[in-house]
Design a protein around this motif. Structure first.
Motif, PDB file in Angstrom:
ATOM      1  N   ARG A   1       0.099  -1.499  -6.831  1.00 20.09           N
ATOM      2  CA  ARG A   1      -0.042  -2.458  -7.834  1.00 20.09           C
ATOM      3  C   ARG A   1       1.283  -2.808  -8.588  1.00 20.09           C
ATOM      4  O   ARG A   1       1.392  -4.237  -8.902  1.00 20.09           O
TER       5      ARG A   1
ATOM      6  N   THR B   1      -5.124   2.135   0.475  1.00 17.17           N
ATOM      7  CA  THR B   1      -5.808   1.029   0.072  1.00 17.17           C
ATOM      8  C   THR B   1      -4.448   0.014  -0.398  1.00 17.17           C
ATOM      9  O   THR B   1      -3.384   0.487  -0.806  1.00 17.17           O
TER      10      THR B   1
ATOM     11  N   ASN C   1       0.844  -1.073  -0.090  1.00 16.34           N
ATOM     12  CA  ASN C   1       0.176   0.064  -0.078  1.00 16.34           C
ATOM     13  C   ASN C   1       0.815   1.203   0.019  1.00 16.34           C
ATOM     14  O   ASN C   1       0.481   2.355   0.453  1.00 16.34           O
TER      15      ASN C   1
ATOM     16  N   ALA D   1      -2.897  -3.245  -2.472  1.00 16.97           N
ATOM     17  CA  ALA D   1      -2.849  -4.124  -3.669  1.00 16.97           C
ATOM     18  C   ALA D   1      -2.586  -5.576  -3.095  1.00 16.97           C
ATOM     19  O   ALA D   1      -1.561  -5.590  -2.424  1.00 16.97           O
ATOM     20  N   ASN D   2      -3.641  -6.551  -3.469  1.00 15.89           N
ATOM     21  CA  ASN D   2      -3.089  -7.838  -2.933  1.00 15.89           C
ATOM     22  C   ASN D   2      -3.152  -8.942  -3.976  1.00 15.89           C
ATOM     23  O   ASN D   2      -4.017  -8.879  -4.875  1.00 15.89           O
TER      24      ASN D   2
ATOM     25  N   ALA E   1      -7.824  -4.856  -5.115  1.00 16.14           N
ATOM     26  CA  ALA E   1      -7.791  -3.895  -4.238  1.00 16.14           C
ATOM     27  C   ALA E   1      -8.394  -4.126  -2.935  1.00 16.14           C
ATOM     28  O   ALA E   1      -9.452  -4.682  -3.129  1.00 16.14           O
ATOM     29  N   SER E   2      -7.995  -3.641  -1.754  1.00 17.99           N
ATOM     30  CA  SER E   2      -8.853  -3.862  -0.667  1.00 17.99           C
ATOM     31  C   SER E   2      -8.449  -2.899   0.344  1.00 17.99           C
ATOM     32  O   SER E   2      -7.463  -2.038   0.354  1.00 17.99           O
TER      33      SER E   2
END
Length: 162
Positions: free
Chosen positions: A22, A51, A13, A53-54, A41-42
């Motif tokens: 990302r 936010t 993040n 990126a996973n 995204a989470s």
């Protein structure tokens, strides 16, 4: 330990040398190799407001869980991760979630990851690459764990006025 399979969660993040979160996740996935899940995204956990990126990677390695953890920590440092507060912003976060050997417990590493069953941002990517993998603690598949966590629940009925 030839041929162990691992599920590794990947998150970011914060911008790093590869770019936005990302791009950091995509770079880590390329470095890990194996099969990777889509990047999602989470919302952040804890005090962070950025936010995440996973994603996740399914990798094969001859390393033991502690040896893989050491390699993941070296990758995190190479990406610019520094020790900081729990749940704070980070360039990259790499966690061993599941291992084909079942369970591992040591002072600095617990497999399966202690909190993965309660995190849709982990279970979603894992479901994309290993939906039938069984959690050695519960016997449930990743797909079942994800369904239990994300199923719609009825809103509680408001109290009746009398």
């Amino acid at each position: 330990m030839a041929g162990s399979i691992y599920l590794v969660a990947v998150g970011s993040n914060r911008r790093g040398r590869h770019g936005a979160p990302r791009a950091e996740v995509a770079a880590a996935l390329r470095l890990l190799g194996g099969v990777s899940a889509p990047i999602i995204a989470s919302a952040p956990l804890g005090p962070s407001i950025r936010t995440f990126a996973n994603s996740a990677a399914l990798i094969e390695s001859g390393e033991s869980p502690p040896d893989l953890l050491a390699r993941l920590k070296r990758i995190e440092r190479a990406f610019g991760r520094r020790a900081g507060r729990r749940w704070g912003s980070r360039v990259i976060d790499l966690d061993i979630v599941l291992w084909s050997g079942g369970r591992w417990r040591a002072p600095d590493l617990t497999v399966p990851h202690a909190a993965f069953r309660d995190r849709a941002f982990v279970l979603g990517p894992l479901r994309a690459i290993a939906p039938r993998w069984r959690d050695p603690a519960t016997g449930l598949t990743v797909r079942q764990l994800h369904a239990r966590l994300t199923r719609a629940r009825a809103a509680p009925n408001p109290p009746r006025s009398t």
